[in-house]
Design a protein around this motif. Structure first.
Motif, PDB file in Angstrom:
ATOM      1  N   GLU A 102       0.832  -1.197   0.000  1.00  0.00           N
ATOM      2  CA  GLU A 102       0.000   0.000   0.000  1.00  0.00           C
ATOM      3  C   GLU A 102       0.872   1.253   0.000  1.00  0.00           C
ATOM      4  OE1 GLU A 102      -3.174   0.444  -0.218  1.00  0.00           O
ATOM      5  OE2 GLU A 102      -4.079  -1.521   0.169  1.00  0.00           O
ATOM      6  N   GLU A 103       1.953   1.198   0.754  1.00  0.00           N
ATOM      7  CA  GLU A 103       2.856   2.352   0.828  1.00  0.00           C
ATOM      8  C   GLU A 103       3.444   2.675  -0.533  1.00  0.00           C
ATOM      9  OE1 GLU A 103       6.866   3.836   3.242  1.00  0.00           O
ATOM     10  OE2 GLU A 103       6.201   1.755   3.375  1.00  0.00           O
ATOM     11  N   GLY A 104       3.880   1.632  -1.253  1.00  0.00           N
ATOM     12  CA  GLY A 104       4.429   1.842  -2.585  1.00  0.00           C
ATOM     13  C   GLY A 104       3.392   2.370  -3.545  1.00  0.00           C
ATOM     14  N   ALA A 105       2.159   1.858  -3.450  1.00  0.00           N
ATOM     15  CA  ALA A 105       1.082   2.329  -4.313  1.00  0.00           C
ATOM     16  C   ALA A 105       0.784   3.799  -4.063  1.00  0.00           C
ATOM     17  CB  ALA A 105      -0.171   1.485  -4.093  1.00  0.00           C
ATOM     18  N   GLN A 106       0.788   4.183  -2.784  1.00  0.00           N
ATOM     19  CA  GLN A 106       0.555   5.586  -2.443  1.00  0.00           C
ATOM     20  C   GLN A 106       1.664   6.468  -3.005  1.00  0.00           C
ATOM     21  OE1 GLN A 106      -1.843   7.167  -0.645  1.00  0.00           O
ATOM     22  NE2 GLN A 106      -3.060   5.496   0.182  1.00  0.00           N
ATOM     23  N   GLN A 107       2.888   6.023  -2.926  1.00  0.00           N
ATOM     24  CA  GLN A 107       4.015   6.807  -3.449  1.00  0.00           C
ATOM     25  C   GLN A 107       3.881   7.029  -4.949  1.00  0.00           C
ATOM     26  OE1 GLN A 107       7.504   4.628  -2.220  1.00  0.00           O
ATOM     27  NE2 GLN A 107       7.443   5.426  -0.132  1.00  0.00           N
ATOM     28  N   ASN A 108       3.502   5.981  -5.680  1.00  0.00           N
ATOM     29  CA  ASN A 108       3.327   6.128  -7.123  1.00  0.00           C
ATOM     30  C   ASN A 108       2.142   7.030  -7.448  1.00  0.00           C
ATOM     31  OD1 ASN A 108       5.403   4.758  -8.561  1.00  0.00           O
ATOM     32  ND2 ASN A 108       4.581   2.813  -7.841  1.00  0.00           N
ATOM     33  N   TYR A 109       1.068   6.922  -6.663  1.00  0.00           N
ATOM     34  CA  TYR A 109      -0.107   7.774  -6.886  1.00  0.00           C
ATOM     35  C   TYR A 109       0.276   9.246  -6.773  1.00  0.00           C
ATOM     36  CZ  TYR A 109      -4.814   9.705  -6.331  1.00  0.00           C
ATOM     37  OH  TYR A 109      -5.965  10.442  -6.485  1.00  0.00           O
ATOM     38  N   TRP A 110       0.939   9.592  -5.680  1.00  0.00           N
ATOM     39  CA  TRP A 110       1.264  11.005  -5.460  1.00  0.00           C
ATOM     40  C   TRP A 110       2.394  11.476  -6.366  1.00  0.00           C
ATOM     41  CZ3 TRP A 110      -2.397  13.665  -3.634  1.00  0.00           C
ATOM     42  CH2 TRP A 110      -3.289  13.115  -2.714  1.00  0.00           C
ATOM     43  N   ALA A 111       3.258  10.566  -6.800  1.00  0.00           N
ATOM     44  CA  ALA A 111       4.285  10.942  -7.779  1.00  0.00           C
ATOM     45  C   ALA A 111       3.637  11.312  -9.104  1.00  0.00           C
ATOM     46  CB  ALA A 111       5.282   9.795  -7.966  1.00  0.00           C
ATOM     47  N   CYS A 112       2.604  10.545  -9.493  1.00  0.00           N
ATOM     48  CA  CYS A 112       1.903  10.849 -10.734  1.00  0.00           C
ATOM     49  C   CYS A 112       1.058  12.114 -10.567  1.00  0.00           C
ATOM     50  CB  CYS A 112       1.035   9.665 -11.145  1.00  0.00           C
ATOM     51  SG  CYS A 112       0.696   9.611 -12.917  1.00  0.00           S
ATOM     52  N   HIS A 113       0.463  12.282  -9.417  1.00  0.00           N
ATOM     53  CA  HIS A 113      -0.297  13.497  -9.107  1.00  0.00           C
ATOM     54  C   HIS A 113       0.612  14.720  -9.278  1.00  0.00           C
ATOM     55  CE1 HIS A 113      -2.379  16.486  -6.579  1.00  0.00           C
ATOM     56  NE2 HIS A 113      -3.470  15.760  -6.713  1.00  0.00           N
ATOM     57  N   ALA A 114       1.822  14.641  -8.735  1.00  0.00           N
ATOM     58  CA  ALA A 114       2.780  15.750  -8.862  1.00  0.00           C
ATOM     59  C   ALA A 114       3.198  15.951 -10.316  1.00  0.00           C
ATOM     60  CB  ALA A 114       4.005  15.473  -7.989  1.00  0.00           C
ATOM     61  N   ALA A 115       3.377  14.852 -11.053  1.00  0.00           N
ATOM     62  CA  ALA A 115       3.747  14.955 -12.466  1.00  0.00           C
ATOM     63  C   ALA A 115       2.652  15.671 -13.257  1.00  0.00           C
ATOM     64  CB  ALA A 115       4.004  13.567 -13.046  1.00  0.00           C
ATOM     65  N   TYR A 116       1.399  15.366 -12.952  1.00  0.00           N
ATOM     66  CA  TYR A 116       0.290  16.019 -13.644  1.00  0.00           C
ATOM     67  C   TYR A 116       0.268  17.516 -13.365  1.00  0.00           C
ATOM     68  CZ  TYR A 116      -2.034  11.807 -15.401  1.00  0.00           C
ATOM     69  OH  TYR A 116      -2.348  10.669 -16.105  1.00  0.00           O
ATOM     70  N   LYS A 117       0.553  17.895 -12.135  1.00  0.00           N
ATOM     71  CA  LYS A 117       0.613  19.317 -11.807  1.00  0.00           C
ATOM     72  C   LYS A 117       1.701  19.999 -12.625  1.00  0.00           C
ATOM     73  CE  LYS A 117       0.143  20.636  -7.503  1.00  0.00           C
ATOM     74  NZ  LYS A 117       0.289  20.707  -6.024  1.00  0.00           N
TER      75      LYS A 117
END
Length: 576
Positions: A167-182
């Motif tokens: 779950e921790e790794g999934a969260q990291q990828n989610y927010w990394a992509c969120h930041a990339a979109y910004k």
């Protein structure tokens, strides 16, 4: 490029079937042409815009450690049946059979295909995470395609997927992509807002939409002026901070309300405010009827009902169903005596002495205490947010505005990996199910949204990172040898400087060239004519501000560099 060598079929007037400004301007600027309902050909200028968007997407996805691949658009039905979406996705999924009677669909998205790929390759936790994306054509058989590239049937989309062991790794990828979109939307020069959103047919635990702010947007978003909270109205939480009412009221009484079907009609007839009337709305939730109660001046949010009940399908009950359950025509339903589950908006706990439908034609009940007179299955946040509500995070002022969804990130969890058994062995040799994320950007929609946000009465006003060319060079007198020589000199200079320039060398009247230059929305305009050269100057114009100036014809390189920096600075300040 020389205009005379380009295919840029501009139009003076907007086609009659073009509805929104981006649709009109994309057609008038010769960037797209309609093939059939909801399907468009991207002409060279339009394709340059798409490629610029795609380049920024690719660069930022690489920063987030995503790799690009390309999957087939045609997908076998077996995968969709395995995930359970073949039956549930709806008519937007274009299904067909090949010559061997095998079932397929045109891909509206690729969760099934990517899950099938990864489950066939990954065996160990050591191979995770996997981060993949593609930029590809999708097809969704929209019931009513409209607004050009804003809501077509065939469109260009970037869809990415992550697979993690924890779950921790999934969260990291989610927010990394969120930041990339910004970063992507910032680099493209767009005014946008990431907002909490409903996951819809994709599913998953939570998600964020990226909204380009525009008055013509189809979606409404709520955002706080005092903190970072923002959400699509489908998802926006309503913070009810009141205390449950402990008082009661007079016994319920049936009164005649002939021909009063609406809240406004009932309130006027009985002389009460709309907030004292309770709307009883009947829905079918996964085929079973339920009732939802909200104040008369509020609207039910059926997405919240769907999420509350963890349902697949929520639709309004038809008139026949209402008649069968309430024994009354539409407009007179009420919660008293109903034998189906009743869900009430939490706000209704704050008062008593309500008016409700009597479940009888032309009649209502007054003096209703919901806790005394009705059986409420649960109290929950079930209504749409309003500007009068406060922020659910900080209590600040909420504002509603319009937006265009251009990106969406989903925390899918195990929705697809569990259904399709995408498993791996952990460090203890025990089988585990992969945790997925999904990340989409509507590449072609970004182009349309950018135009919706950046236009004026003369045409498109492209942000520099999106424009098909950096600069347009207008030759006002192509039959004048001196003018031609200077234009060629400037054209070569700009190319040497790395400026992507379009030279308008057509044998057309200056007015035609000026109008086309404004229509195409290229950020910088240089104008070379005989009168200007006689004074030793080249005219320049900032398309965004409309500000005109003069550059020395004999010292163009340095003067242009300084002016171009000023133009770019103006855009950056506007975005900020």
């Amino acid at each position: 490029m020389r205009f005379s060598n380009c295919y840029i079929p501009t139009l003076k007037e907007s086609p009659a079937d073009a509805e929104v400004i981006s649709h009109k301007l994309l057609l008038r600027a010769g960037m797209v042409r309609r093939l059939t309902s909801g399907m468009y050909t991207y002409l060279p200028l339009g394709l340059k815009v798409i490629e610029k968007i795609s380049r920024v997407v690719r660069e930022e996805m690489a920063v987030a450690y995503f790799e690009e691949l390309l999957m087939p658009m045609v997908q076998p039905a077996d995968l969709w049946k395995e995930s359970g979406r073949w039956e549930h996705y709806g008519k937007e999924l274009l299904r067909f059979k090949d010559r061997n009677e095998r079932e397929y669909c045109l891909g509206p998205t690729h969760e099934e295909v990517i899950t099938d790929l990864v489950r066939g390759e990954v065996r160990s936790y050591r191979q995770l995470p996997v981060r993949l994306y593609q930029i590809q054509t999708k097809f969704r058989d929209e019931i009513r395609p409209r607004f050009g590239l804003m809501r077509g049937r065939e469109f260009i989309m970037k869809d990415g997927y992550s697979f993690d062991a924890t779950e921790e790794g999934a969260q990291q990828n989610y927010w990394a992509c969120h930041a990339a979109y910004k970063r992507i939307f910032q680099r493209l020069g767009l005014k946008f807002r990431p907002v909490e959103a409903d996951s819809g047919s994709i599913g998953g635990n939570f998600s964020h939409e990226f909204m380009v702010l525009a008055e013509t947007g189809e979606d409404t978003i709520a955002f706080c002026h005092h903190c970072d909270y923002a959400a699509n109205v489908e998802r926006a939480e309503v913070a009810w901070n009141g205390k449950p009412c402990t008082e009661t009221c007079a016994p319920a009484e049936k009164v005649a309300t002939p021909n009063a079907h609406t809240v406004e009609e009932v309130a006027a007839l009985l002389g009460v405010p709309a907030s004292s009337v309770v709307k009883t709305m009947l829905f079918k939730v996964d085929g079973k009827p339920v009732a939802v109660l909200v104040r008369g001046d509020r609207e039910v949010n059926d997405i919240k009902l769907k999420n509350l009940l963890n349902a697949q399908d929520v639709v309004m009950a038809d008139a026949a169903t209402v008649q069968q359950i309430t024994k009354a025509p539409v407009g007179f339903a009420g919660p008293v005596g109903l034998e189906i589950p009743v869900y009430a908006d939490a706000e209704l706990q704050g008062a008593t002495d309500y008016v409700v439908g009597a479940n009888a034609g032309d009649a209502h009940l007054v003096h209703v205490d919901l806790k005394r007179d009705a059986t409420v299955t649960a109290w929950a946040d079930l209504r749409a947010i309003t500007p009068e509500d406060t922020c659910p995070r900080c209590g600040g002022r909420i504002e509603l505005t319009r937006g265009i969804e251009v990106g969406h990130v989903f925390m899918l969890g195990r929705k697809y990996s569990d259904a399709m058994h995408a498993a791996f062995l952990d460090e203890n040799g025990k089988e585990q199910i992969m945790i997925m994320g999904c990340y989409g950007i509507g590449v072609s929609r970004v182009a349309a949204a950018a135009i919706e946000q950046n236009n004026d009465e003369h045409g498109i006003v492209f942000p520099p990172p999106l424009a098909p060319y950096d600069c347009i060079l207008l030759n006002l007198d192509p039959r004048n040898e001196e003018v031609n020589a200077k234009v060629e000199q400037i054209y070569a200079m700009l190319k040497d400087m790395g400026v992507d320039v379009l030279m308008d060398d057509r044998d057309e009247r200056p007015g035609v060239k000026f109008k086309d230059a404004d229509l195409l929305g290229i950020p910088m305009q240089l104008v070379v004519g005989g009168k200007g050269l006689a004074k030793g100057i080249v005219e320049c114009k900032d398309r965004r501000s409309g500000e005109k100036g003069e550059l020395p014809a004999d010292a163009m390189a340095e003067a242009f560099s300084d002016w171009a920096a000023k133009v770019r600075e103006g855009w950056a300040q506007q975005q900020a």
